[in-house]
Design a protein around this motif. Structure first.
Motif: not given
Length: 209
Positions: A91-93, A154-157, A198-202
């Motif tokens: 999830c990007g985390f 590896v996460g986006h955040t 990564t993720s685009k979930a709201p």
């Protein structure tokens, strides 16, 4: 002399190929499965699997054990369900790469998004984390050891936070910052990351929403 070190008898074999389940035996020698079917040999150790499923270990591709791996070698509760490999960093985390200045921000993000206990995260990782970079994160996991297999993305955040700090949640990245992120992701992949998440979930937002 026993033909197998371990012989699992009479289970319902689901072999992971998509083939129909079948009743059979599984013979293991020197840590490897060597025979499957109606086996006639004997095992030094035998397990009666009548009424049970015999299958390869499951791979759980979506977990958030990124911090828990440091205080729970089993990564409870995944092995209870036949999981023998878990993938972190979804999830990007994640918790790596993280500079010391950003540790609290990263943990509060996990608390907000994944519903994790901040107290547990802080207690589990301690005041001095055993890593900063992604490569150090993987090395720290390996040095502590795990009861099941572990891979990590590896996460986006954490990548964005490493470069931008608290600004990561309040403004767009500059071209120079994006390039720095690109270099960090490439380094993480070279150090052993399975991919970039990564993720685009709201619902996937920063620690303060």
């Amino acid at each position: 002399m026993a033909e197998y070190d371990l012989l699992v008898r009479g289970g319902t074999v689901v072999d992971g190929t998509g083939a129909a389940a079948f009743r059979g035996d599984v013979g293991v020698r020197d840590g490897c499965i060597v025979d499957i079917g109606a086996l006639k040999g004997q095992g030094a150790r035998e397990v009666d699997a009548e009424g049970a499923i015999v299958a390869p270990g499951f791979v759980d591709i979506h977990t958030h054990y990124d911090a828990q791996v440091f205080w729970d070698r089993m990564m409870t509760i995944s092995p209870w369900h036949g999981v023998t490999t878990v993938i972190l960093g979804n999830c990007g985390f994640g918790v790596a790469p993280t500079k010391p200045r950003d540790r609290d921000l990263i943990l509060r993000t996990l608390e907000n998004v994944e519903g994790m206990s901040l107290d547990a995260l802080q207690a589990g990782l301690g005041a001095e984390w055993p890593f900063s970079t992604f490569g150090e994160f993987l090395s720290a996991i390996e040095s502590r050891g795990t009861a099941i297999h572990v891979g990590a993305m590896v996460g986006h955040t954490p990548i964005r936070t490493w470069v931008m700090g608290e600004d990561a949640v309040s403004r767009e990245a500059s071209p120079e910052e994006i390039e720095e992120m690109r270099v960090l992701v490439a380094a993480a992949l070279a150090e052993g990351a399975l991919g970039f998440a990564t993720s685009k979930a709201p619902t996937h937002v920063g620690y303060d929403g």
